[in-house]
Design an enzyme around this catalytic site. Structure first.
Site, PDB file in Angstrom:
ATOM      1  N   ALA A 186     -13.569  19.534   4.736  1.00  0.00           N
ATOM      2  CA  ALA A 186     -15.007  19.800   4.723  1.00  0.00           C
ATOM      3  C   ALA A 186     -15.493  20.168   3.332  1.00  0.00           C
ATOM      4  O   ALA A 186     -15.339  21.308   2.881  1.00  0.00           O
ATOM      5  CB  ALA A 186     -15.332  20.911   5.719  1.00  0.00           C
ATOM      6  N   PHE A 215     -21.601  15.575   7.601  1.00  0.00           N
ATOM      7  CA  PHE A 215     -20.801  14.339   7.535  1.00  0.00           C
ATOM      8  C   PHE A 215     -19.308  14.663   7.567  1.00  0.00           C
ATOM      9  O   PHE A 215     -18.523  14.067   6.827  1.00  0.00           O
ATOM     10  CB  PHE A 215     -21.112  13.540   6.263  1.00  0.00           C
ATOM     11  CG  PHE A 215     -22.492  12.945   6.257  1.00  0.00           C
ATOM     12  CD1 PHE A 215     -22.820  11.967   7.169  1.00  0.00           C
ATOM     13  CD2 PHE A 215     -23.448  13.368   5.356  1.00  0.00           C
ATOM     14  CE1 PHE A 215     -24.096  11.421   7.188  1.00  0.00           C
ATOM     15  CE2 PHE A 215     -24.723  12.822   5.356  1.00  0.00           C
ATOM     16  CZ  PHE A 215     -25.048  11.847   6.276  1.00  0.00           C
ATOM     17  N   HIS A 270     -18.536 -17.322  12.562  1.00  0.00           N
ATOM     18  CA  HIS A 270     -18.704 -17.302  14.019  1.00  0.00           C
ATOM     19  C   HIS A 270     -20.112 -17.706  14.451  1.00  0.00           C
ATOM     20  O   HIS A 270     -20.372 -17.819  15.659  1.00  0.00           O
ATOM     21  CB  HIS A 270     -18.377 -15.910  14.572  1.00  0.00           C
ATOM     22  CG  HIS A 270     -16.908 -15.656  14.701  1.00  0.00           C
ATOM     23  ND1 HIS A 270     -16.095 -15.445  13.614  1.00  0.00           N
ATOM     24  CD2 HIS A 270     -16.099 -15.621  15.791  1.00  0.00           C
ATOM     25  CE1 HIS A 270     -14.858 -15.275  14.026  1.00  0.00           C
ATOM     26  NE2 HIS A 270     -14.829 -15.380  15.337  1.00  0.00           N
ATOM     27  N   GLU A 300     -15.371   9.314   0.550  1.00  0.00           N
ATOM     28  CA  GLU A 300     -14.330   9.547  -0.488  1.00  0.00           C
ATOM     29  C   GLU A 300     -14.693   8.869  -1.812  1.00  0.00           C
ATOM     30  O   GLU A 300     -13.827   8.310  -2.490  1.00  0.00           O
ATOM     31  CB  GLU A 300     -12.955   9.117   0.030  1.00  0.00           C
ATOM     32  CG  GLU A 300     -12.499  10.014   1.169  1.00  0.00           C
ATOM     33  CD  GLU A 300     -11.102   9.728   1.640  1.00  0.00           C
ATOM     34  OE1 GLU A 300     -10.231   9.433   0.807  1.00  0.00           O
ATOM     35  OE2 GLU A 300     -10.882   9.810   2.862  1.00  0.00           O
TER      36      GLU A 300
HETATM   37  C1  FAD Z   1     -18.210   7.992   8.115  1.00  0.00           C
HETATM   38  C2  FAD Z   1     -18.229   9.094   7.103  1.00  0.00           C
HETATM   39  C3  FAD Z   1     -17.238  10.075   7.141  1.00  0.00           C
HETATM   40  C4  FAD Z   1     -17.256  11.127   6.223  1.00  0.00           C
HETATM   41  N1  FAD Z   1     -16.290  12.110   6.314  1.00  0.00           N
HETATM   42  C5  FAD Z   1     -16.352  13.168   5.468  1.00  0.00           C
HETATM   43  C6  FAD Z   1     -15.412  14.254   5.609  1.00  0.00           C
HETATM   44  O1  FAD Z   1     -14.535  14.239   6.474  1.00  0.00           O
HETATM   45  N2  FAD Z   1     -15.517  15.312   4.765  1.00  0.00           N
HETATM   46  C7  FAD Z   1     -16.474  15.374   3.791  1.00  0.00           C
HETATM   47  O2  FAD Z   1     -16.513  16.365   3.068  1.00  0.00           O
HETATM   48  N3  FAD Z   1     -17.378  14.370   3.646  1.00  0.00           N
HETATM   49  C8  FAD Z   1     -17.337  13.273   4.462  1.00  0.00           C
HETATM   50  N4  FAD Z   1     -18.255  12.253   4.329  1.00  0.00           N
HETATM   51  C9  FAD Z   1     -19.326  12.377   3.344  1.00  0.00           C
HETATM   52  C10 FAD Z   1     -19.163  11.439   2.168  1.00  0.00           C
HETATM   53  O3  FAD Z   1     -18.098  11.852   1.356  1.00  0.00           O
HETATM   54  C11 FAD Z   1     -20.517  11.395   1.442  1.00  0.00           C
HETATM   55  O4  FAD Z   1     -21.416  10.692   2.297  1.00  0.00           O
HETATM   56  C12 FAD Z   1     -20.407  10.739   0.084  1.00  0.00           C
HETATM   57  O5  FAD Z   1     -19.706  11.549  -0.820  1.00  0.00           O
HETATM   58  C13 FAD Z   1     -21.813  10.436  -0.513  1.00  0.00           C
HETATM   59  O6  FAD Z   1     -22.626  11.541  -0.463  1.00  0.00           O
HETATM   60  P1  FAD Z   1     -24.106  11.399   0.174  1.00  0.00           P
HETATM   61  O7  FAD Z   1     -23.997  10.755   1.492  1.00  0.00           O
HETATM   62  O8  FAD Z   1     -24.735  12.746   0.123  1.00  0.00           O
HETATM   63  O9  FAD Z   1     -24.861  10.405  -0.781  1.00  0.00           O
HETATM   64  P2  FAD Z   1     -25.563  10.773  -2.173  1.00  0.00           P
HETATM   65  O10 FAD Z   1     -24.628  11.509  -3.047  1.00  0.00           O
HETATM   66  O11 FAD Z   1     -26.892  11.372  -1.882  1.00  0.00           O
HETATM   67  O12 FAD Z   1     -25.776   9.326  -2.794  1.00  0.00           O
HETATM   68  C14 FAD Z   1     -26.828   8.442  -2.381  1.00  0.00           C
HETATM   69  C15 FAD Z   1     -26.731   7.177  -3.242  1.00  0.00           C
HETATM   70  O13 FAD Z   1     -26.921   7.501  -4.610  1.00  0.00           O
HETATM   71  C16 FAD Z   1     -25.833   7.052  -5.374  1.00  0.00           C
HETATM   72  N5  FAD Z   1     -25.547   7.970  -6.470  1.00  0.00           N
HETATM   73  C17 FAD Z   1     -25.395   9.319  -6.421  1.00  0.00           C
HETATM   74  N6  FAD Z   1     -25.111   9.800  -7.637  1.00  0.00           N
HETATM   75  C18 FAD Z   1     -25.051   8.749  -8.467  1.00  0.00           C
HETATM   76  C19 FAD Z   1     -24.772   8.582  -9.864  1.00  0.00           C
HETATM   77  N7  FAD Z   1     -24.451   9.619 -10.631  1.00  0.00           N
HETATM   78  N8  FAD Z   1     -24.796   7.331 -10.368  1.00  0.00           N
HETATM   79  C20 FAD Z   1     -25.096   6.246  -9.606  1.00  0.00           C
HETATM   80  N9  FAD Z   1     -25.371   6.345  -8.280  1.00  0.00           N
HETATM   81  C21 FAD Z   1     -25.343   7.574  -7.728  1.00  0.00           C
HETATM   82  C22 FAD Z   1     -24.651   6.980  -4.397  1.00  0.00           C
HETATM   83  O14 FAD Z   1     -23.647   6.098  -4.845  1.00  0.00           O
HETATM   84  C23 FAD Z   1     -25.354   6.511  -3.132  1.00  0.00           C
HETATM   85  O15 FAD Z   1     -25.497   5.112  -3.160  1.00  0.00           O
HETATM   86  C24 FAD Z   1     -18.258  11.185   5.236  1.00  0.00           C
HETATM   87  C25 FAD Z   1     -19.233  10.163   5.175  1.00  0.00           C
HETATM   88  C26 FAD Z   1     -19.230   9.139   6.097  1.00  0.00           C
HETATM   89  C27 FAD Z   1     -20.295   8.074   6.023  1.00  0.00           C
END
Ligand code: FAD
Length: 389
Positions: free
Chosen positions: A132, A164, A344, A369
């Site tokens: 987490a 998440f 398909h 990740e």
């Molecule tokens: C199915 C699933 C399982 C998950 N499981 C876990 C878990 O077990 N534990 C855990 O801790 N987290 C988990 N996560 C969370 C996941 O690690 C985050 O969703 C991920 O790190 C991205 O963070 P965010 O969703 O807040 O997107 P944001 O960080 O808000 O990013 C939004 C967009 O902006 C882009 N962006 C952000 N910063 C930059 C930059 N500096 N340069 C260019 N582009 C940028 C990103 O690439 C993305 O396209 C999970 C997510 C999913 C979808």
């Protein structure tokens, strides 16, 4: 599609090829669970974990001293298993992955007591692990987390929100990251072992595109003992990044598994489906795209196994190699699965077909990740600092 051992033979030992085949042999058990997961994700997730435990695959994620198979977990074993399991489906793969992601910080930095208490159970599948880090306002920017851990007379008090989180509500324990020094940015983060039934911890499930046990954790003055800290205070972010170094090639391997399954389905369909009086496999417009997909898949597997092999060989950090593997494999898998659906035709978008499920499952791998954008940043930093090698 070509077997795994045929592609990466020089980097594999016999035991890794055996694990790959053992994972593929579970498909009969795992595939029906993928279908059940559409209605009952948590029930199906637990059944998948049981199947992985019975096949002794979970023993690969922990060290021998704590009930594991080998002296220390081998990344080549983890990637062989994730490639094989993901060919059956994304849920079983996620259950395998989370046992690794949630427990690896204990293997890398936990106390003897923490390891003894949890790792043998992780290996047997009798304890479910979670990791987490992410928060509503801190995703890619993990250093910005605000969950707070403060010292008390008995140990620690934790408050904040994690979102998440895979296995939220299913996990028996979470490796959870919180700030012990909020003024220090990423250098103020510490890892904690939080039992799933801790008082003050509540869970709200989240619905996902493809079945995945995901949720939000709320911590309201959760009380933990002095022994709850994992590793060294304020070295939590470093520990998380070391964990991701190992786990990212395995996400990439799962992408290869999903892509391999998609490609297999595409080849089958292309041979069988006739239009304009011939199998559609005879049209160059499709043949060249299938050729590109098959080539990309094998290139992805080589990057995955290169990163895994370097780590197993003793290279301390594989940050660049693992970012390259995850970036390339997850983006390639998206293209390959998209092609598989296209081959398909209309059948590809019917609910319940394999390519339709793969299409939903492959999407999240480019986000968790480390998003593809963040990974490009990691790769750029690596090559700008050290050269392209
Ligand atoms: C199915 C699933 C399982 C998950 N499981 C876990 C878990 O077990 N534990 C855990 O801790 N987290 C988990 N996560 C969370 C996941 O690690 C985050 O969703 C991920 O790190 C991205 O963070 P965010 O969703 O807040 O997107 P944001 O960080 O808000 O990013 C939004 C967009 O902006 C882009 N962006 C952000 N910063 C930059 C930059 N500096 N340069 C260019 N582009 C940028 C990103 O690439 C993305 O396209 C999970 C997510 C999913 C979808």
């Amino acid at each position: 599609v070509g077997g795994l051992d045929a592609t990466v033979e020089p980097l594999l030992e016999h035991r890794h090829a055996v694990l790959y085949e053992a994972s593929r042999s579970l498909h009969k058990v795992l595939e029906p669970l993928e279908r059940r997961a559409e209605q009952d994700v948590r029930g199906a997730a637990k059944s998948a974990l049981r199947a992985l435990a019975q096949a002794e695959l979970l023993r690969q994620v922990v060290p021998k001293a704590n009930g594991g198979a080998l002296e220390r977990p081998e990344v080549r074993a983890l990637v062989a298993i994730r490639d094989g399991v993901a060919q059956a489906g994304g849920l079983a793969d996620a259950m395998f992955a989370l046992q690794g992601l949630g427990s690896l910080p204990l293997t890398l930095a936990g106390s003897d007591e923490q390891r003894k208490a949890w790792l043998p159970r992780v290996a047997k599948g009798t304890a479910i692990a979670g990791f987490a880090m992410t928060e509503p306002d801190a995703g890619s920017d993990a250093a910005a987390i605000t969950t707070r851990a403060t010292r008390t007379l008995q140990g620690w008090e934790l408050s904040g929100t994690k979102t998440f989180i895979s296995n939220a509500g299913l996990a028996d324990f979470y490796t959870l990251f919180a700030k012990t020094d909020p003024g220090a940015g990423g250098k103020g983060i510490t890892a904690f072992l939080v039992p799933g039934d801790a008082r003050g911890l509540s869970v709200e499930p989240l619905q996902t595109l493809a079945p995945h046990p995901l949720g939000t954790l709320r911590l309201q003055k959760v009380q933990l003992g002095r022994d709850a800290m994992v590793g060294v205070e304020k070295e939590g972010l470093k520990l998380a990044l070391r964990t991701l170094d190992v786990m990212r090639p395995t996400v990439a391997a799962a992408a290869c598994g999903l892509a391999a399954r998609g490609l297999e389905e595409a080849l089958k369909r292309a041979r069988a489906r006739r239009q304009f009086g011939r199998p559609i496999a005879e049209y160059q417009g499709l043949r060249w795209r299938l050729a590109d997909a098959a080539t990309e898949l094998q290139a992805a597997r080589l990057l995955v196994h290169r990163a895994a092999w370097l780590k197993d060989l003793g290279q301390e950090r594989i940050t660049l190699e693992s970012a390259q593997a995850k970036l390339f494999a997850t983006e390639a898998a998206q293209r390959i699965v998209d092609l598989a659906l296209q081959v398909h035709g209309g059948t590809g978008v019917l609910a319940g077909t394999i390519v339709e499920r793969l299409y939903r499952e492959v999407r999240a791998l480019r986000i968790y990740e480390g998003t593809s954008e963040i990974l490009r940043d990691v790769v750029a930093r690596g090559v700008l600092e050290d050269g392209a090698r």
